[in-house]
Every structure is written in C-alpha cells, then in structure tokens.
Design a protein around this motif. Structure first.
Motif, mmCIF file in Angstrom:
data_model
loop_
_atom_site.group_PDB
_atom_site.id
_atom_site.type_symbol
_atom_site.label_atom_id
_atom_site.label_comp_id
_atom_site.label_asym_id
_atom_site.label_seq_id
_atom_site.Cartn_x
_atom_site.Cartn_y
_atom_site.Cartn_z
ATOM 1 N N ARG A 1 0.824 -1.208 0.000
ATOM 2 C CA ARG A 1 0.000 0.000 0.000
ATOM 3 C C ARG A 1 0.860 1.262 0.000
ATOM 4 N NH1 ARG A 1 -2.676 0.309 4.564
ATOM 5 N NH2 ARG A 1 -2.275 -1.791 5.315
ATOM 6 N N THR A 2 1.963 1.223 0.772
ATOM 7 C CA THR A 2 2.838 2.395 0.836
ATOM 8 C C THR A 2 3.512 2.636 -0.512
ATOM 9 O OG1 THR A 2 3.221 1.920 3.159
ATOM 10 C CG2 THR A 2 4.781 3.396 2.090
ATOM 11 N N LEU A 3 3.927 1.559 -1.162
ATOM 12 C CA LEU A 3 4.565 1.717 -2.473
ATOM 13 C C LEU A 3 3.586 2.319 -3.475
ATOM 14 C CD1 LEU A 3 6.582 -1.627 -2.659
ATOM 15 C CD2 LEU A 3 7.521 0.669 -2.375
ATOM 16 N N ALA A 4 2.333 1.880 -3.394
ATOM 17 C CA ALA A 4 1.315 2.423 -4.301
ATOM 18 C C ALA A 4 1.114 3.916 -4.042
ATOM 19 C CB ALA A 4 0.006 1.663 -4.126
ATOM 20 N N THR A 5 1.120 4.302 -2.765
ATOM 21 C CA THR A 5 0.980 5.727 -2.413
ATOM 22 C C THR A 5 2.170 6.529 -2.926
ATOM 23 O OG1 THR A 5 -0.190 5.078 -0.407
ATOM 24 C CG2 THR A 5 0.634 7.334 -0.482
ATOM 25 N N PHE A 6 3.366 6.022 -2.686
ATOM 26 C CA PHE A 6 4.579 6.723 -3.145
ATOM 27 C C PHE A 6 4.547 6.895 -4.669
ATOM 28 C CE2 PHE A 6 7.569 5.239 0.538
ATOM 29 C CZ PHE A 6 6.932 6.132 1.386
#
Ligand code: ZN
Ligand code: ZN
Length: 147
Positions: free
Chosen positions: A65-70
């Motif tokens: 999820r964090t990678l998608a946000t970044f």
C-alpha cells in the motif's frame, strides 16, 4: 544511527510528505529509507524483507500500500523488466537501465547522446513521442567479477 545524513533525510521526507499531503508515519519513513539506500531496484518483497530488519512488525500489505501511495505521488517509479514482478525505482530523474539477465539486478545509467538523438522521420506516424527510455540487457559488473 543518528548521523547528520539521517537528520537531513528525515527533514526532507517530512517536507515531501507535507507537500504531497501524505501522513508521515514511521513505517512509511523506513520504507522510503530502504528505497533510497537500494541500488538494485528492489521488488516489494525485497523491500519488505529489508524493512523488516528495522520494523519487525511491518506487514507485506503495508509495504504494498505504501509503495502504491509513493508511486501515486511521484516519489518513486514502478518498472517491469525481466520478471513479472514490479520493481521500484527511487530515482525519478531521467535515466536508463541495464538489466542483468543473470541476477536480474537493474542498474541506472545516463546516456545523454541517446537523449538528444533526433527521432527517426517516421516517428510521427507512430504517435506523439514524449519521452525516451532505453533498457539494455546483459551481464552486470558484479556477475562478471564473480565469473
Ligand atoms: Zn548480475
Ligand atoms: Zn532506475
């Protein structure tokens, strides 16, 4: 490891989060740190394993999820090379890639001659070209040294 660099990094990440409107969390910070330290364009699973060393409670789902946000906010790029798995690139400035067919490591390089090469005359028939990116495939330096 509370060095000057760490402090500077923290401040920069805070600024990035503020300008993008992302909430700064410890887990996000550690994921971003791992990405910046990585020179091999790691997959989500690689990043997960590395972050786990510092944050044992982190879940793979959080990493995804964090990678998608970044990616959404342009902090990192997602790339696909030899594997089906996405790989992540913290270097968002213009560059090209060498993909090692042996260890699947992806190495950045710049090639300004290529960047400035005129496009073929028939390029207009292909569509509108906005960017150019070269992917070279071969054996990386590390693999060559290992024999
Ligand atoms: Zn290699
Ligand atoms: Zn790259």
């Amino acid at each position: 490891m509370e060095t000057k660099d760490t402090k500077k990094f923290l401040e920069e990440f805070k600024k990035i989060c503020e300008s993008c409107g992302i909430k700064l969390t410890y887990q996000r910070l550690e994921i971003y740190r791992v990405l910046l330290e990585a020179k091999d364009h790691p997959s989500a699973e690689d990043i997960f394993a590395r972050v786990q060393e510092r944050v044992p409670t982190i879940s793979l789902d959080t990493v995804y999820r964090t990678l998608a946000t970044f990616e959404k906010f342009g902090l990192i790029c997602k790339i696909y090379a030899l594997d089906e798995k996405a790989r992540f690139d913290p270097n968002v400035s213009h560059h090209h890639h060498l993909v090692c067919t042996k260890c699947h490591k992806i190495t950045d390089f710049e090639w300004q001659e290529v960047d400035h090469l005129p496009l073929p005359s028939q390029a207009r028939q292909w569509g509108e070209i906005k960017d150019r990116y070269l992917e070279l495939r071969g054996i990386c330096k590390d693999c060559l040294e290992k024999g």
